[in-house]
Design a protein around this motif. Structure first.
Motif, PDB file in Angstrom:
ATOM      1  N   VAL A 271       0.872  -1.171   0.000  1.00 13.18           N
ATOM      2  CA  VAL A 271       0.000   0.000   0.000  1.00 13.18           C
ATOM      3  C   VAL A 271       0.912   1.224   0.000  1.00 13.18           C
ATOM      4  O   VAL A 271       2.076   1.143   0.389  1.00 13.18           O
ATOM      5  CB  VAL A 271      -0.954   0.039   1.213  1.00 13.18           C
ATOM      6  CG1 VAL A 271      -2.019  -1.035   1.104  1.00 13.18           C
ATOM      7  CG2 VAL A 271      -0.181  -0.094   2.520  1.00 13.18           C
TER       8      VAL A 271
ATOM      9  N   PRO B 190       0.119   4.752   1.355  1.00 16.23           N
ATOM     10  CA  PRO B 190      -0.578   5.901   1.949  1.00 16.23           C
ATOM     11  C   PRO B 190       0.353   7.114   1.992  1.00 16.23           C
ATOM     12  O   PRO B 190       1.578   6.971   1.983  1.00 16.23           O
ATOM     13  CB  PRO B 190      -0.910   5.417   3.366  1.00 16.23           C
ATOM     14  CG  PRO B 190       0.162   4.426   3.671  1.00 16.23           C
ATOM     15  CD  PRO B 190       0.451   3.734   2.362  1.00 16.23           C
TER      16      PRO B 190
ATOM     17  N   ALA C  77      -1.140   0.640   8.535  1.00 13.50           N
ATOM     18  CA  ALA C  77      -1.167  -0.158   7.304  1.00 13.50           C
ATOM     19  C   ALA C  77      -1.192  -1.650   7.635  1.00 13.50           C
ATOM     20  O   ALA C  77      -1.899  -2.434   7.001  1.00 13.50           O
ATOM     21  CB  ALA C  77       0.049   0.166   6.437  1.00 13.50           C
TER      22      ALA C  77
ATOM     23  N   SER D 192      -9.182   6.617   3.906  1.00 11.73           N
ATOM     24  CA  SER D 192      -9.287   6.648   2.443  1.00 11.73           C
ATOM     25  C   SER D 192      -8.558   7.857   1.877  1.00 11.73           C
ATOM     26  O   SER D 192      -7.943   7.781   0.810  1.00 11.73           O
ATOM     27  CB  SER D 192     -10.751   6.644   2.019  1.00 11.73           C
ATOM     28  OG  SER D 192     -11.418   7.746   2.567  1.00 11.73           O
TER      29      SER D 192
ATOM     30  N   GLU E 178      -5.847   9.193   2.906  1.00 17.56           N
ATOM     31  CA  GLU E 178      -4.409   8.910   2.866  1.00 17.56           C
ATOM     32  C   GLU E 178      -4.042   8.087   1.633  1.00 17.56           C
ATOM     33  O   GLU E 178      -2.920   8.158   1.131  1.00 17.56           O
ATOM     34  CB  GLU E 178      -3.970   8.160   4.124  1.00 17.56           C
ATOM     35  CG  GLU E 178      -4.026   9.019   5.381  1.00 17.56           C
ATOM     36  CD  GLU E 178      -3.875   8.214   6.666  1.00 17.56           C
ATOM     37  OE1 GLU E 178      -3.458   8.804   7.662  1.00 17.56           O
ATOM     38  OE2 GLU E 178      -4.199   7.000   6.657  1.00 17.56           O
ATOM     39  N   MET E 179      -4.994   7.285   1.156  1.00 14.24           N
ATOM     40  CA  MET E 179      -4.716   6.406   0.021  1.00 14.24           C
ATOM     41  C   MET E 179      -4.787   7.151  -1.308  1.00 14.24           C
ATOM     42  O   MET E 179      -4.305   6.660  -2.326  1.00 14.24           O
ATOM     43  CB  MET E 179      -5.716   5.246   0.003  1.00 14.24           C
ATOM     44  CG  MET E 179      -5.673   4.387   1.256  1.00 14.24           C
ATOM     45  SD  MET E 179      -4.034   3.725   1.579  1.00 14.24           S
ATOM     46  CE  MET E 179      -3.857   2.598   0.196  1.00 14.24           C
ATOM     47  N   THR E 180      -5.414   8.318  -1.317  1.00 14.99           N
ATOM     48  CA  THR E 180      -5.600   9.035  -2.587  1.00 14.99           C
ATOM     49  C   THR E 180      -4.905  10.393  -2.622  1.00 14.99           C
ATOM     50  O   THR E 180      -4.857  11.010  -3.681  1.00 14.99           O
ATOM     51  CB  THR E 180      -7.105   9.267  -2.856  1.00 14.99           C
ATOM     52  OG1 THR E 180      -7.674   9.966  -1.735  1.00 14.99           O
ATOM     53  CG2 THR E 180      -7.836   7.945  -3.022  1.00 14.99           C
TER      54      THR E 180
END
Lengths: 217, 81
Positions: free
Chosen positions: A96, A98, A122, A129, A131-133
């Motif tokens: 992932v 982030p 993580a 969400s 942080e993921m984008t």
């Protein structure tokens, strides 16, 4: 997880014309600085070399805004903030990435605290969400051991990825003499629609400058 | 603390960091990074947890001393005595 990664990587490689620049640089000042900082600190306050790399990436991204942002489908748009995505390997497989939000505004200690927090969440599937984008550029590092270099796949819609190989001890010329130094190889993966080699080269130079002055990070 | 108690405490903290590991299958000479896939952040988390639970502050230069159960238990026992 594996299918989601596969889909994202295929999309990135099929739609982004990647090019790559690599440069090996002296990491000894940063390693010595971290060792000096950590010597008097309890474990909970120690810094990892990875935090120095993240900080140098954030400052280089601020110096080179044409690599920090997104392709919105019609072209590159600079981001207002520097949010460095951090590639984190998950136990059991998968990755992932982030983002450390506002990474250029954080001290080294706060950068380390943010990394600790992101890695812990993580590993327990508690990332937010946003942080993921929110990432505007991504850093992927091989850690303490392994290959010299890594050329990563850009995390769309970002336009650049910083790949760091594992640090290795090598003979290195410093001030005209050969010395034993630990060096690290940085490989920039860049979207050729948004940038050319000159801009990527400027980013690498900025990163190297920041890494050479760890006391200013 | 006895060596058995230190072993149990070390395993407890290790599993807290890497919950997918089965303590029953961890060999004494398994290397934390090479065999159990811990990274530098995991090692720092383990050292932090050992400091909190056992009161032992492992300096960075001594990290190789705790790289397996076989070396960590006598090292930690020595620091606690």
């Amino acid at each position: 997880m594996r299918q989601a990664i596969a889909a994202a990587m295929v999309r990135s490689k099929q739609t982004i014309p990647h090019f790559y620049l690599s440069h090996t640089m002296d990491a000894q000042p940063a390693i010595d600085h971290v060792a000096c900082l950590n010597a008097d600190r309890p474990p909970s306050k120690r810094i990892l070399l990875g935090a120095v790399f993240l900080r140098a990436t954030a400052l280089a991204a601020r110096d080179c805004p044409d690599l920090n942002g997104h392709d919105n489908g019609e072209g590159f748009v600079r981001a207002d903030a520097v949010n460095v995505g951090l590639a984190i390997a998950l136990r059991g497989g998968g990755l992932v990435a982030p983002a450390v939000i506002g990474a250029d505004e954080l001290s080294l200690a706060k950068t380390m605290a943010a990394m600790r927090d992101l890695v812990a969440r993580a590993r327990t599937s508690r990332l937010r969400s946003r942080e993921m984008t929110a990432g505007t550029i991504t850093l992927s590092s091989l850690g303490e051991s392994g290959a010299d270099a890594m050329a990563g796949v850009i995390f769309a819609p970002q336009v650049a990825m910083v790949g760091l190989g594992a640090p290795h001890t090598r003979p290195w010329v410093v001030d005209g003499t050969v010395q034993r130094r630990t060096v690290v190889t940085m490989t920039m993966s860049v979207d050729h629609r948004a940038n050319d080699g000159r801009k990527a080269s400027q980013f690498i130079a900025a990163f190297e400058t920041h890494l050479s002055r760890p006391d200013t990070l | 603390m006895t060596h058995a108690e230190i072993r149990a405490a070390f395993l407890h903290e290790l599993i807290g960091i890497a919950p997918d590991l089965d303590p029953a299958t961890i060999a004494d000479d398994d290397h934390l990074q090479d065999d159990l896939d811990l990274d530098s952040m995991d090692i720092l988390s383990l050292v932090t947890a050992l400091h909190e639970t056992l009161g032992v502050d492992v300096p960075e230069a001594d990290y190789p001393q705790i790289s397996s159960l076989a070396s960590a238990i006598p090292y930690l026992a020595g620091k606690m005595s």
